[in-house]
Write a protein that holds these residues in place. Sequence first.
Motif: not given
Length: 56
Positions: A5-24
């Motif tokens: 779970h900690e790996s998934v949370v870390g991945f989502a926090k780091s790459w999710g931000l880049f994904y949302l910035i790219a989407l915007a």
Amino acid sequence: MEIDHESVVGFAKSWGLFYLIALAIGVLVYAFWPSNKKRFDRAKRSILDKDDKPWS
């Protein structure tokens, strides 16, 4: 390799931000693209087309 779970949370926090910035950025580029100006102007005027006359 075990995914916990900690790996998934870390991945989502780091790459999710880049994904949302790219989407915007993608949405802003689409909205301000010069060839889309006519489409957005027509949509802006079409809302008022039927409402500019009194009810009969």
